[in-house]
Every structure is written in structure tokens, then in C-alpha cells.
Design an enzyme around this catalytic site. Structure first.
Site, short mmCIF file in Angstrom:
data_model
loop_
_atom_site.label_atom_id
_atom_site.label_comp_id
_atom_site.label_asym_id
_atom_site.label_seq_id
_atom_site.Cartn_x
_atom_site.Cartn_y
_atom_site.Cartn_z
N HIS A 60 -0.85 -9.31 18.38
CA HIS A 60 -2.00 -8.78 18.97
C HIS A 60 -3.11 -10.11 19.25
O HIS A 60 -2.60 -11.19 19.00
CB HIS A 60 -2.93 -7.67 18.07
N HIS A 62 -6.47 -10.63 18.52
CA HIS A 62 -7.56 -11.12 17.79
C HIS A 62 -7.54 -12.84 17.92
O HIS A 62 -6.47 -13.07 17.57
CB HIS A 62 -7.60 -10.46 16.51
N ASP A 64 -7.72 -14.97 15.62
CA ASP A 64 -7.08 -15.62 14.74
C ASP A 64 -5.60 -15.84 14.78
O ASP A 64 -4.99 -16.49 13.99
CB ASP A 64 -7.69 -15.25 13.26
N HIS A 65 -5.17 -14.92 15.68
CA HIS A 65 -3.66 -14.82 15.87
C HIS A 65 -3.10 -15.59 17.09
O HIS A 65 -1.93 -15.91 17.09
CB HIS A 65 -3.25 -13.43 15.78
N HIS A 137 -3.56 -0.87 14.49
CA HIS A 137 -4.76 -1.90 14.30
C HIS A 137 -5.88 -1.59 15.37
O HIS A 137 -5.86 -0.53 15.97
CB HIS A 137 -4.35 -3.32 14.78
N ASP A 208 -1.11 -7.36 11.95
CA ASP A 208 -2.07 -6.70 11.50
C ASP A 208 -2.07 -5.19 11.53
O ASP A 208 -1.96 -4.99 12.81
CB ASP A 208 -3.48 -7.36 12.11
N HIS A 266 -1.70 -12.75 5.03
CA HIS A 266 -3.03 -12.26 5.92
C HIS A 266 -3.99 -11.89 4.79
O HIS A 266 -4.55 -10.75 4.58
CB HIS A 266 -2.75 -11.31 6.87
ZN LIG Z 1 -5.78 -11.10 11.57
ZN LIG Z 2 -6.26 -8.28 13.98
#
Ligand SMILES: [Zn+2]
Ligand SMILES: [Zn+2]
Length: 305
Positions: A60, A62, A64-65, A137, A208, A266
Site C-alpha cells: 500500500h 502509506h 513508510d512503505h 487497511h 499493514d 511492523h
Molecule cells: Zn505501515
Molecule cells: Zn499503512
């Protein structure tokens, strides 16, 4: 060979001990990344994964990924990469990743192909498939399951000889699934001399997600499940609110799916060095081997019999 290296195991923000999410998955000659958080390329150097990435699979978008891919693609370009690179992810992969290609004024020296995938789609690779499955998510998301092709069953030379197939090319043909004709015009079929096909390995990365049926289904009988474990029991409301899983919930998913092994990752920064309770909570739900991932953890998965 099937080897998974954890490049980062922290949720949302890095800590001294944990980088943002990234996984290097090497299967035979191909190296895949599953997510590529900021700093992933430096982790790849630290942990010696190699830079010969064949494809990147995002769960996904976000930040941070995926932000780590911006710098990593620049490095590959400077290193003289010419082979095309495939990027796969749920929507809005195209919109976000295309912007990334033009971040920085130098053009990339290689072609980048962006593929937007929906849950249920599979990406064919050499000897395996990467299957995108539905997760739950706050934003469009998928998990990724690496599913190896079945291997031919064990070959029985004694049965081949008894069926009149002499040692030689015809043995190879049978082992590759082709029927052969022996002296006298009789046909010997592969199933006459081979056991039933043996399943390949299955590695599942949830990304996530809340615990969900999509993950249970994808992880059914898997050799390894890597599951979101952002929180512990005390933060259950936060897990619901932010669409993440607790260690206990990850343990339940692993139990329902009947996986051979569970790894939790995570982690919220509050568990950075105090993750033992997470392990205990998951163990109360899942009877098999469980561990909490740390950066650099490298798992080799042997072929099943
Ligand atoms: Zn994350
Ligand atoms: Zn996420």
C-alpha cells in the site's frame, strides 16, 4: 534457495534499532522487494541482500512503505542498471510511483514499468507466482503471497526399468512430464514412474492490515506468515482505529490458516525494545513457532519433502 531478509521492522517511524518496512525476498536467481520504506537501500547494503532487484511489490502507499524506492532507483541508475524494473502495487500506484520517477533532475537510465494490481491478481515469475490478496487497511491495500510452482514427484528408476524404459533421454522426458514410447510401441506415462507432484513453498506477507479472511485464505498451509503486529493487547482500540493488528490477532490468523511458522513485524515504537509481551500474547493463540522480527533477521526456507 528461498531467503527472506527483514530490512525494517518499525511502524510509521524509524528508531535507532528499527528501520521502516522493507523485505528482500530472494528465490533462486531473482530478488524481489516487498515494500521499500525510507532507508531500505542502506539496509540492503548492511545485510548483503544484493541490489539485483527484479521487481518491487508494494502492499500500500502509506509513506513508510514506499518512499525508499525514490532513492533506491537513483542508486540503481547511477550503478548503470539497464534492465527494466517492474513495480507492482494497489491503486494509486500509478499516480504515486510515476511522480517518483521524475523526482530529481536526472533521468533514470533504465525503464520502470508500473503495474496497478487488484486483490486476486497474480504476477507470474520464474518458477513461482506473486499473488496479491485482499487485506483490510485504511487505504487500498494488498498482501503478497509468494507461491512456488509444484515440483515433479520423486522419480523411481526401478519402475522405469521394469516398464522397459532404458536409462537415458527417456528418463529425462518422463521427469519433465512427457510420456515416452518404448520398444514394442507401448506408452509409458510420467505417472507410471513418478510420485504425485510435490508442492512448492509458500511465503505470505500481510502488509499493514486488520486480521482478515483474505490473509487466512492466502496463508492456508503456508511455510511462513509475516504478519502486521503493530500493537499489543493494551492497545487494542488503537489497532481498530488505525486498521492494524495486535500480536494476539496475528497469532489467531496464523492458527486459523494453519501456517508452519509466524513472524511478527511492523512494531509500534513503544515496543521497540520491549517486545517480549507481544511474543507471549501471540503464543497464547498460535501453538507453532513464533518470533518477533528484528532488522536483518534472515530466514532460509528449506524445500518441503
Ligand atoms: Zn505501515
Ligand atoms: Zn499503512
Amino acid at each position: 534457495m528461498l531467503r527472506l531478509t527483514f530490512l525494517g521492522t518499525s511502524a510509521a517511524q524509524p528508531t535507532i534499532h528499527r528501520n521502516l518496512t522493507g523485505h528482500a525476498l530472494r528465490r533462486e536467481r531473482e530478488l524481489f522487494l516487498v515494500d521499500c520504506g525510507e532507508g531500505s537501500q542502506r539496509q540492503m547494503i548492511r545485510f548483503g541482500t544484493g541490489f539485483d532487484v527484479a521487481a518491487i511489490f508494494f502492499t500500500h502507499f502509506h509513506a513508510d512503505h514506499y518512499l525508499g524506492a525514490i532513492g533506491f532507483l537513483r542508486t540503481l541508475s547511477m550503478a548503470g542498471r539497464t534492465e527494466p524494473l517492474d513495480l507492482y502495487g494497489p491503486r494509486p500506484a500509478r499516480r504515486l510511483l510515476e511522480v517518483m520517477l521524475f523526482t530529481g533532475t536526472e533521468r533514470l537510465a533504465f525503464e520502470v514499468r508500473i503495474h496497478e494490481v487488484a486483490p486476486g491478481e497474480a504476477v507470474r515469475r520464474d518458477g513461482c507466482e506473486m499473488r496479491a490478496f485482499q487485506t483490510d487497511h485504511r487505504t487500498p491495500s494488498v498482501g503478497w503471497a509468494l507461491v512456488e510452482d509444484a515440483r515433479p514427484g520423486r522419480f523411481h528408476p526401478d519402475r522405469a526399468l521394469a516398464a522397459g524404459v532404458p536409462r537415458g533421454d527417456q528418463w529425462g522426458a518422463l521427469q519433465h512430464g512427457r510420456a515416452v514410447t518404448v520398444a514394442g510401441g507401448r506408452t509409458v506415462r510420467p505417472e507410471d514412474v513418478l510420485d504425485a507432484p510435490r508442492r512448492g513453498r509458500i511465503v505470505v506477507l500481510s502488509g499493514d492490515t486488520r486480521p482478515c479472511p483474505g490473509t487466512v485464505e492466502a496463508a492456508r498451509g503456508a511455510d511462513l506468515l509475516v504478519h502486521d503486529c503493530t500493537f499489543g493487547d493494551g492497545e487494542q482500540p488503537r489497532a481498530l482505529e488505525t486498521f492494524h493488528a495486535t500480536a494476539r490477532e496475528a497469532g489467531r490468523v496464523a492458527r486459523e490458516a494453519g501456517v508452519a511458522r509466524l513472524v511478527l513485524t511492523h512494531l509500534s515504537t513503544r515496543y521497540d525494545r520491549e517486545w517480549q509481551p507481544l511474543l507471549d500474547q501471540a503464543r497464547e493463540e498460535f501453538p507453532g513457532p513464533v518470533e518477533v522480527a528484528s532488522d536483518g533477521l534472515t530466514l532460509e526456507l528449506p524445500l518441503p519433502d
